[in-house]
Design a protein around this motif. Sequence first.
Motif, PDB file in Angstrom:
ATOM      1  N   GLY A  94       0.826  -1.211   0.000  1.00 35.91           N
ATOM      2  CA  GLY A  94       0.000   0.000   0.000  1.00 35.91           C
ATOM      3  C   GLY A  94       0.861   1.262   0.000  1.00 35.91           C
ATOM      4  N   VAL A  95       1.883   1.269   0.823  1.00 31.69           N
ATOM      5  CA  VAL A  95       2.764   2.442   0.882  1.00 31.69           C
ATOM      6  C   VAL A  95       3.432   2.667  -0.480  1.00 31.69           C
ATOM      7  CG1 VAL A  95       4.933   3.300   1.879  1.00 31.69           C
ATOM      8  CG2 VAL A  95       3.157   2.359   3.378  1.00 31.69           C
ATOM      9  N   CYS A  96       3.909   1.590  -1.092  1.00 28.00           N
ATOM     10  CA  CYS A  96       4.539   1.721  -2.424  1.00 28.00           C
ATOM     11  C   CYS A  96       3.537   2.305  -3.415  1.00 28.00           C
ATOM     12  CB  CYS A  96       4.988   0.356  -2.947  1.00 28.00           C
ATOM     13  SG  CYS A  96       6.272  -0.417  -1.979  1.00 28.00           S
ATOM     14  N   LYS A 101       1.149   6.552  -6.817  1.00 28.74           N
ATOM     15  CA  LYS A 101      -0.065   7.304  -7.215  1.00 28.74           C
ATOM     16  C   LYS A 101       0.140   8.803  -7.127  1.00 28.74           C
ATOM     17  CE  LYS A 101      -3.530   4.158  -5.369  1.00 28.74           C
ATOM     18  NZ  LYS A 101      -4.496   4.038  -4.263  1.00 28.74           N
ATOM     19  N   ARG A 102       1.006   9.221  -6.179  1.00 31.63           N
ATOM     20  CA  ARG A 102       1.256  10.654  -6.002  1.00 31.63           C
ATOM     21  C   ARG A 102       2.370  11.166  -6.915  1.00 31.63           C
ATOM     22  NH1 ARG A 102      -1.096   8.786  -1.570  1.00 31.63           N
ATOM     23  NH2 ARG A 102      -2.118  10.201  -0.091  1.00 31.63           N
ATOM     24  N   GLY A 143      14.869  11.256  -2.943  1.00 36.50           N
ATOM     25  CA  GLY A 143      15.717  12.335  -2.416  1.00 36.50           C
ATOM     26  C   GLY A 143      15.031  13.145  -1.340  1.00 36.50           C
ATOM     27  N   ASN A 144      14.176  12.502  -0.560  1.00 38.26           N
ATOM     28  CA  ASN A 144      13.416  13.161   0.520  1.00 38.26           C
ATOM     29  C   ASN A 144      12.563  14.343   0.041  1.00 38.26           C
ATOM     30  OD1 ASN A 144      14.074  11.574   2.896  1.00 38.26           O
ATOM     31  ND2 ASN A 144      16.172  12.269   2.529  1.00 38.26           N
ATOM     32  N   ALA A 145      12.096  14.239  -1.202  1.00 31.84           N
ATOM     33  CA  ALA A 145      11.303  15.354  -1.744  1.00 31.84           C
ATOM     34  C   ALA A 145       9.850  15.350  -1.258  1.00 31.84           C
ATOM     35  CB  ALA A 145      11.328  15.300  -3.273  1.00 31.84           C
ATOM     36  N   ILE A 146       9.385  14.216  -0.746  1.00 30.03           N
ATOM     37  CA  ILE A 146       7.986  14.158  -0.284  1.00 30.03           C
ATOM     38  C   ILE A 146       7.954  14.752   1.132  1.00 30.03           C
ATOM     39  CG2 ILE A 146       6.012  12.641   0.174  1.00 30.03           C
ATOM     40  CD1 ILE A 146       7.379  10.548  -1.660  1.00 30.03           C
ATOM     41  N   ASP A 147       7.048  15.707   1.372  1.00 31.43           N
ATOM     42  CA  ASP A 147       7.087  16.336   2.689  1.00 31.43           C
ATOM     43  C   ASP A 147       6.446  15.441   3.752  1.00 31.43           C
ATOM     44  OD1 ASP A 147       4.372  16.940   3.302  1.00 31.43           O
ATOM     45  OD2 ASP A 147       4.440  18.680   1.999  1.00 31.43           O
ATOM     46  N   LYS A 148       6.692  15.827   5.009  1.00 37.98           N
ATOM     47  CA  LYS A 148       6.326  14.926   6.111  1.00 37.98           C
ATOM     48  C   LYS A 148       4.813  14.705   6.217  1.00 37.98           C
ATOM     49  CE  LYS A 148       9.197  15.048   9.939  1.00 37.98           C
ATOM     50  NZ  LYS A 148       9.712  15.798  11.114  1.00 37.98           N
ATOM     51  N   PHE A 149       4.015  15.726   5.947  1.00 38.83           N
ATOM     52  CA  PHE A 149       2.566  15.528   5.995  1.00 38.83           C
ATOM     53  C   PHE A 149       2.126  14.520   4.944  1.00 38.83           C
ATOM     54  CE2 PHE A 149       1.834  19.400   8.573  1.00 38.83           C
ATOM     55  CZ  PHE A 149       1.069  18.779   9.548  1.00 38.83           C
ATOM     56  N   GLU A 150       2.761  14.612   3.780  1.00 42.08           N
ATOM     57  CA  GLU A 150       2.397  13.693   2.706  1.00 42.08           C
ATOM     58  C   GLU A 150       2.798  12.265   3.092  1.00 42.08           C
ATOM     59  OE1 GLU A 150       0.489  15.261   0.637  1.00 42.08           O
ATOM     60  OE2 GLU A 150       0.070  13.357  -0.364  1.00 42.08           O
ATOM     61  N   LEU A 151       3.918  12.132   3.791  1.00 38.73           N
ATOM     62  CA  LEU A 151       4.316  10.790   4.251  1.00 38.73           C
ATOM     63  C   LEU A 151       3.243  10.223   5.176  1.00 38.73           C
ATOM     64  CD1 LEU A 151       8.148  11.102   5.043  1.00 38.73           C
ATOM     65  CD2 LEU A 151       7.045  10.158   3.004  1.00 38.73           C
TER      66      LEU A 151
END
Length: 380
Positions: A94-96, A101-102, A143-151
């Motif tokens: 699911g996480v993958c 999807k994003r 490269g850590n581009a996804i922000d923490k809220f999105e995680l």
Amino acid sequence: MDIKETINKKFKERFGEEGTLFASAGRINLIGEHTDYNGGFVFPGAIDKVIMAEIRPNGIDKVRVFSIDINDYAEFGLNEENAPEQSWARYIFGVCREIIKRGGSVKGFDAVFAGNVPLGAGLSSSAALESCFAFALNDLFNGNAIDKFELARIGQSTEHNYCGVNCGIMDQFASVFGKKDHLMRLDCRSMEYEYFPFHPEGHKLVLVDSVVKHELADSPYNKRRASCERVAKRLGVETLRDATMEMLNAAKSDITAEDYLRAKFVIEEKQRVLDVCDALVAGDYETVGARMYETHHGLSKDYEVSCEELDFLNDIARECGVTGSRIMGGGFGGCTINLVKDELYDHFIAEAKARFNERYGHEPKIYDVIISDGARRVEK
Ligand code: GLA
């Protein structure tokens, strides 16, 4: 052997080389239950119990994962039709999928993971698992581009779309944003949050685990959420965050008695979180504790997510003079969270163990709470 070494040994055994270690944490919530999906406030913190994973890109189009605790292996591709059968592996799948999807990138990888977050105890072991992999895949492939809220949202959407639990954002938020010695007040409507240093002088925070297992999928949890949404719709507000007792009472004859009680709890709980934050800053632990007991009462009688064992543990706490006690998390089993004066601690724990054992034939488990960091890379 500690958890790190166990994972490392297994990873080498199965995959030959070495990967990178990541971890994320389970959570407690001091107060603010069933408020997250109602746009209200929550007040969680990450704890020193984690899910840890060693991960390495494998250059093929497949994910290969071994769970040490379940002693099980799963292998899957990254397309929608490749969902694995094992329920534990669906969290990772699911996480993958949610990252892809994003518009994020996920390539094949090998992983071995293990944890010490007790399962089904209301400490969000599943959010710890989701956050650990979301953080890791962000680090390794994006490269850590996804922000923490999105995680955090990636973990939440995993629950919704792959695990059947229509949860709010609290658990994944706590797991991703957790900070040592701090609780976090999150406004689940605006998503503004604030860190509160947490050193309850002269007190300890302790969890008493009834060891009654709860299963949130297909469970009354989703029904509670549906009740809240029905009432919000009837009141013409987006979520119950914007409802008042006056509005609810005015609509009482149009909704079921059950829906009325569910909404009443949520409206009252909103204020209790704010009260507890103020009281904590003022060092007024009596008020913190009083609100915790009120929350328990509401969760038990109005929201109806407690059970006999947890009500019994709550009664014992009260009788022992424990400052605050309540059921924690989604409910239907799991732990109570207790704010206990240092000098009462030994007595309370001894009483809880003896009396619970006498009635249910087994002792509850006791976990001292240490507020710790959330998702992170772990040095070897
Ligand atoms: C579970 C859910 C959370 C939250 C709590 C109750 O832990 O995953 O989103 O709703 O229950 O506060």
